[in-house]
Design an enzyme around this catalytic site. Structure first.
Site, PDB file in Angstrom:
ATOM      1  CB  CYS A   2      46.721  25.890  52.265  1.00  0.00           C
ATOM      2  SG  CYS A   2      45.171  26.191  53.101  1.00  0.00           S
ATOM      3  NE  ARG A  27      51.555  28.781  49.844  1.00  0.00           N
ATOM      4  CZ  ARG A  27      51.290  29.146  48.599  1.00  0.00           C
ATOM      5  NH1 ARG A  27      52.229  29.715  47.890  1.00  0.00           N
ATOM      6  NH2 ARG A  27      50.113  28.936  48.070  1.00  0.00           N
ATOM      7  CD1 TRP A  75      46.284  31.917  56.730  1.00  0.00           C
ATOM      8  CD2 TRP A  75      44.462  32.003  55.438  1.00  0.00           C
ATOM      9  NE1 TRP A  75      45.786  33.191  56.785  1.00  0.00           N
ATOM     10  CE2 TRP A  75      44.670  33.282  56.003  1.00  0.00           C
ATOM     11  CE3 TRP A  75      43.377  31.829  54.596  1.00  0.00           C
ATOM     12  CZ2 TRP A  75      43.848  34.355  55.754  1.00  0.00           C
ATOM     13  CZ3 TRP A  75      42.540  32.910  54.337  1.00  0.00           C
ATOM     14  CH2 TRP A  75      42.784  34.159  54.911  1.00  0.00           C
ATOM     15  CG  ASN A 101      46.371  26.341  48.387  1.00  0.00           C
ATOM     16  OD1 ASN A 101      45.552  27.053  48.949  1.00  0.00           O
ATOM     17  ND2 ASN A 101      47.325  26.817  47.627  1.00  0.00           N
ATOM     18  N   GLY A 102      42.953  25.710  48.484  1.00  0.00           N
ATOM     19  CA  GLY A 102      41.876  26.212  47.630  1.00  0.00           C
ATOM     20  C   GLY A 102      40.551  26.087  48.352  1.00  0.00           C
ATOM     21  CD  GLU A 481      52.433  49.406  50.450  1.00  0.00           C
ATOM     22  OE1 GLU A 481      51.210  49.224  50.253  1.00  0.00           O
ATOM     23  OE2 GLU A 481      53.217  48.477  50.681  1.00  0.00           O
ATOM     24  CE  LYS A 485      54.073  46.586  53.641  1.00  0.00           C
ATOM     25  NZ  LYS A 485      53.330  46.568  52.471  1.00  0.00           N
ATOM     26  CD  GLU A 488      50.988  44.444  55.361  1.00  0.00           C
ATOM     27  OE1 GLU A 488      50.282  43.549  54.907  1.00  0.00           O
ATOM     28  OE2 GLU A 488      51.791  45.077  54.664  1.00  0.00           O
ATOM     29  CG  HIS A 504      35.345  67.154  53.519  1.00  0.00           C
ATOM     30  ND1 HIS A 504      34.430  68.158  53.304  1.00  0.00           N
ATOM     31  CD2 HIS A 504      36.455  67.495  52.822  1.00  0.00           C
ATOM     32  CE1 HIS A 504      34.952  69.063  52.491  1.00  0.00           C
ATOM     33  NE2 HIS A 504      36.186  68.676  52.187  1.00  0.00           N
ATOM     34  CE  LYS A 603      54.898  37.726  49.722  1.00  0.00           C
ATOM     35  NZ  LYS A 603      54.969  39.176  49.998  1.00  0.00           N
TER      36      LYS A 603
END
Ligand code: F6R
Length: 608
Positions: A2, A27, A75, A101-102, A481, A485, A488, A504, A603
């Site tokens: 948010c 964000r 969000w 926000n939270g 990574e 990338k 996402e 395996h 973000k």
């Protein structure tokens, strides 16, 4: 996650709020809303989806008169993305509006109590509890009211609040969620992050936990949770507004990838003085460095991936045992933190809830903590015993690139410093490494300038269903990574595997034409990974290899090869990651994905 913006001043508030929210889009969000006091009442407009829906609804804010207001990008956590769940939330009479926000952890209990007292709820959010609680405790004095509410709620919050009866003031308060105050010439601002106010001012105050700010057009006053006035120093933001704009690039992600040479240079340069590694901010004497018995690296996502690289580098170079943990696991696994342990928390935002909680856990147990953080003044930067900043500047694209690269070099420097002090490397070796380290920016630039080759290759894979990334040692960390990338931002399923693990189980997933990116930069593991490539090929995989210049014989085994310049074995991640970032980026662009704001992602993950 948010975003909050608030404004009070001489200008019309709504366009400023929308503009600020646009700067916080990175964000992540799924709905947006604003509340403005129009001289008589608090008017609220909300819309599900992109901010442009809200802008269209309000004609870029022009149809909402008034010079005081608060805005929010949500969000979704509690309740689906919808107009009714979007913020601002307000009390029944709409005399109090709040953005949050939270997460309010005890909201169910609070909601039940409020319902018993006759309050009705229209949304499924935890935030609506705050609007009614502010109403319930309202005494006519906003500061007194806010402090009462603060004593009742548990969890994390950054709040922007306006009261109809106090139309000349915007109130802000925070606990464990970021919030800043901007001091402008013709008005004042609150925001979740600096880019939202940079167009208007560079002078900001970082609100600390359990502090309240009251902003009028001309004044900014701070209070503690007991309602007592406190004094705070402002900071001047050094970086330019252009740093938070696209500057001609199609996406922030591409721009930020291109900023990597500078980011790496800026992170290294201040720590090399007269050919020596000087990390003053470490705050550790040589004796203390020699006394380190174990390092615990804790982080999330890409920052965790740099931690995995750091483990390989630090253990091999400095011979210190290193454990790497995902922060959400570390905080609940009752870790064994013995005397002589150093906990390193790596975070771009410095606000990631799990990383912050892990830091607090470590501090509570009395071990030394070090933050490797990008955002100056963020919670992790403030709370860690010492902080080593990565000088990447603001990173807007949700998928990290430049902060990742800056974290890597900060970690190399730490490893070198530790190795040197502990006598594990010679002066000549350090000199050689420093030379290689300082060449990284130009080598990264070279790789970036070769982007067309990757772009052409990526275009062939926009319809891929699964892509695998494999490597050994540091190459495995790079693979993690590279895989993140891709998945996402392009939504293509992808996994990273330690190449030796393939047999395996994973190898059963390989079919004719499955793309496997093999990272092969570690000389001592070269032959081993080549064997894995051969195994993959014989099961039908199409193998893209990323290897060091000179290893042309790999062309006999792999289908497509990308060469990276020669560097020290410890630093190859900084180079090999560039083509993998570009690959993920161009696949996502080819698929028409929203590269800078991938679905469901935020973000700065300020909730658990
Ligand atoms: C992926 C990405 C995330 C972050 C993670 C930690 O591209 O950006 O995985 O690395 O959410 O965030 P910070 O570094 O802000 O703690």
């Amino acid at each position: 996650m948010c975003g909050i913006v608030g404004y009070i001043g001489k200008s019309q508030a709504a366009p400023i709020l929308l503009d600020g929210l646009a700067k916080l889009e990175y964000r992540g969000y799924d709905s947006a809303g604003i509340a403005v006091f129009d001289g008589e009442d608090i008017q609220v407009k909300k819309a599900t989806g992109r901010l442009k829906v809200l802008s269209e609804l309000t004609h870029d804010g022009t149809t909402m008169p008034g010079t005081i207001g608060i805005g929010h990008t949500r969000w979704a956590t509690h309740g689906a993305p919808s107009d009714v769940n979007a913020h601002p939330h307000y009390n029944k009479e709409r005399t109090i509006a709040v953005v949050h926000n939270g997460i309010i952890e005890n909201y169910v209990k609070l909601r039940t109590r409020l319902q018993e007292k006759g309050y009705t709820f229209v949304s499924e959010t935890d935030t609506e509890v705050l609007a009614h609680l502010l109403d319930y405790y309202y005494t006519g004095d906003p500061i007194e009211t806010i402090t009462k509410v603060m004593h009742r709620v548990e969890g994390s919050y950054a709040l922007g609040i306006i009261f109809k009866e106090h139309p000349g003031t915007v109130y802000a308060v925070r606990k464990d969620s970021p919030l800043i105050v901007g001091k402008g010439k013709d008005g004042n601002f609150i925001a979740s992050d600096v880019p939202a106010v940079l167009k208007y001012t560079r002078e900001v105050f970082f609100i600390q936990n359990e502090e309240i700010a009251a902003l009028t057009e001309e004044t900014i006053t701070f209070f503690n949770i007991d309602g007592e006035e406190i004094q705070k120093e402002s900071s001047m933001i050094e970086w330019d507004i252009n740093a938070a704009e696209k500057g001609g690039y199609e996406h922030f992600m591409l721009k930020e990838m291109y900023e990597q040479p500078k980011t790496v240079r800026d992170t290294i340069a201040p720590r090399i003085k007269d050919g020596k590694i000087v990390i003053e901010e470490l705050g550790m004497s040589d004796e203390e460095i020699r006394a380190i018995k174990r390092i615990h690296i804790v982080a999330c996502g890409s920052a965790y991936h740099t931690g995995v690289t750091a483990k390989y580098v630090m253990e091999d170079m400095a011979r210190i045992p290193v454990e790497v943990d995902v922060a959400s696991e570390f905080r609940y696994r009752n870790p064994i933190l013995e005397e002589g342990a150093l906990v390193i928390i790596i975070s771009q935002s410095g606000e990631t809830a799990d990383s912050l909680a892990a830091l607090r856990e470590a501090k509570e147990r009395g071990v030394k903590t070090l933050g490797i953080v990008n955002v100056v003044g963020s919670s992790i930067a403030r709370e860690a015993d010492s902080v080593m900043y990565t000088w990447a500047g603001p990173e807007i694209a949700v998928a990290t690139t430049k902060a990742y690269s800056a974290q890597l070099v900060a970690e190399y420097l730490l490893a070198m410093k530790f190795a040197q002090v502990r006598g594990m490397v010679t002066e000549e070796e350090i000199e050689g490494m420093l030379r290689d380290l300082q060449r990284l920016p130009e080598q990264i630039e070279m790789l970036l300038n070769n982007k067309e080759k990757i772009q052409r290759f990526a275009n062939r894979y926009i319809a891929a269903k699964d892509v695998f990334f494999v490597g050994r040692g540091i190459d495995y960390a790079i693979s993690m990574e590279g895989s993140l990338k891709l998945k996402e931002i392009s939504y293509i399923h992808s996994e990273a595997y330690a190449a030796g693990e393939l047999k395996h189980g994973t190898i059963s997933l390989i079919e004719d034409g499955t793309l496997v990116a093999a990272v092969v930069t570690q000389e001592d593991l070269y032959k081993k990974t080549i064997s894995n490539i051969v195994e993959l090929k014989s099961r039908g995989a199409f193998v893209l290899a990323v290897t060091n210049t000179g290893h042309t014989e790999i062309e006999k085994s792999a289908d497509y090869v990308i060469y990276i310049p020669q560097t020290n074995k410890y630093f190859t991640n900084s180079l090999a990651i560039i083509p993998l970032q570009l690959f993920g980026y161009y696949v996502a662009v080819g698929k028409g994905c929203d590269v800078d704001k991938p679905r469901n992602l935020a973000k700065s993950v300020t909730v658990e």
